[in-house]
Write a protein that holds these residues in place. Structure first.
Motif, PDB file in Angstrom:
ATOM      1  N   LYS A 154      -2.979  65.731  -4.505  1.00  0.00           N
ATOM      2  CA  LYS A 154      -4.110  65.123  -3.797  1.00  0.00           C
ATOM      3  C   LYS A 154      -4.114  63.600  -3.913  1.00  0.00           C
ATOM      4  O   LYS A 154      -4.999  62.932  -3.400  1.00  0.00           O
ATOM      5  N   ARG A 208     -15.343  60.930   2.460  1.00  0.00           N
ATOM      6  CA  ARG A 208     -14.916  62.295   2.786  1.00  0.00           C
ATOM      7  C   ARG A 208     -13.575  62.617   2.112  1.00  0.00           C
ATOM      8  O   ARG A 208     -13.396  63.694   1.560  1.00  0.00           O
ATOM      9  N   ARG A 218     -14.065  63.247  -1.590  1.00  0.00           N
ATOM     10  CA  ARG A 218     -14.607  64.588  -1.840  1.00  0.00           C
ATOM     11  C   ARG A 218     -13.523  65.648  -1.682  1.00  0.00           C
ATOM     12  O   ARG A 218     -13.447  66.600  -2.464  1.00  0.00           O
ATOM     13  N   MET A 219     -12.664  65.486  -0.678  1.00  0.00           N
ATOM     14  CA  MET A 219     -11.560  66.424  -0.486  1.00  0.00           C
ATOM     15  C   MET A 219     -10.614  66.391  -1.690  1.00  0.00           C
ATOM     16  O   MET A 219     -10.170  67.433  -2.169  1.00  0.00           O
ATOM     17  N   GLY A 233      -8.673  72.263  -2.015  1.00  0.00           N
ATOM     18  CA  GLY A 233      -8.324  71.188  -1.102  1.00  0.00           C
ATOM     19  C   GLY A 233      -8.771  71.508   0.310  1.00  0.00           C
ATOM     20  O   GLY A 233      -9.167  72.634   0.617  1.00  0.00           O
ATOM     21  N   PRO A 234      -8.718  70.535   1.184  1.00  0.00           N
ATOM     22  CA  PRO A 234      -9.115  70.746   2.571  1.00  0.00           C
ATOM     23  C   PRO A 234      -8.129  71.653   3.296  1.00  0.00           C
ATOM     24  O   PRO A 234      -6.962  71.755   2.913  1.00  0.00           O
ATOM     25  N   ASP A 235      -8.625  72.302   4.351  1.00  0.00           N
ATOM     26  CA  ASP A 235      -7.746  73.147   5.157  1.00  0.00           C
ATOM     27  C   ASP A 235      -7.215  72.341   6.344  1.00  0.00           C
ATOM     28  O   ASP A 235      -7.579  71.188   6.547  1.00  0.00           O
ATOM     29  N   GLN A 267      -9.935  70.841   8.760  1.00  0.00           N
ATOM     30  CA  GLN A 267     -10.617  69.644   8.256  1.00  0.00           C
ATOM     31  C   GLN A 267      -9.707  68.426   8.369  1.00  0.00           C
ATOM     32  O   GLN A 267     -10.152  67.344   8.769  1.00  0.00           O
ATOM     33  N   LEU A 268      -8.458  68.616   8.014  1.00  0.00           N
ATOM     34  CA  LEU A 268      -7.513  67.503   8.082  1.00  0.00           C
ATOM     35  C   LEU A 268      -7.231  67.081   9.523  1.00  0.00           C
ATOM     36  O   LEU A 268      -7.113  65.887   9.805  1.00  0.00           O
ATOM     37  N   ARG A 306      -1.158  66.820   4.388  1.00  0.00           N
ATOM     38  CA  ARG A 306      -1.322  68.012   5.229  1.00  0.00           C
ATOM     39  C   ARG A 306      -0.050  68.853   5.267  1.00  0.00           C
ATOM     40  O   ARG A 306      -0.119  70.076   5.384  1.00  0.00           O
TER      41      ARG A 306
END
Length: 92
Positions: free
Chosen positions: A5, A37, A40-41, A47-49, A52-53, A86
């Motif tokens: 991350k 944002r 927070r991710m 983690g974000p999906d 979201q990315l 990503r």
């Protein structure tokens, strides 16, 4: 071992720094919002999906089109960090 991350944290830092450098208050607010944002991710347990990315990438491309020169390049650099992260996300 490096945290995967870190790319998100790097992008957040770049956008926050850029937010301080731009003279347009609306763009500054948008950049700070993206930085928040991303933090927070990066700090979330999960983690974000991809969705979201993808939305974030679209929004960054949008704000980049409102900027010139070095500012646009800085958003582009943050965008590349998001894309790099990503690539590590499972699915799609």
């Amino acid at each position: 071992m490096t945290d995967d991350k870190d790319e998100l944290r790097s992008a957040a830092d770049e956008l926050a720094e850029l937010g301080d450098a731009v003279s347009d208050a609306e763009i500054e607010d948008r950049l700070e919002g993206f930085a928040d944002r991303l933090r927070r991710m990066a700090d979330g347990e999960r983690g974000p999906d991809h969705g979201q990315l993808a939305r974030l990438e679209h929004n960054l491309q949008d704000v980049r089109s409102d900027l010139d020169g070095e500012h646009a390049e800085a958003v582009g650099s943050a965008l590349e960090s998001v894309r790099s992260y990503r690539e590590t996300v499972d699915g799609v």
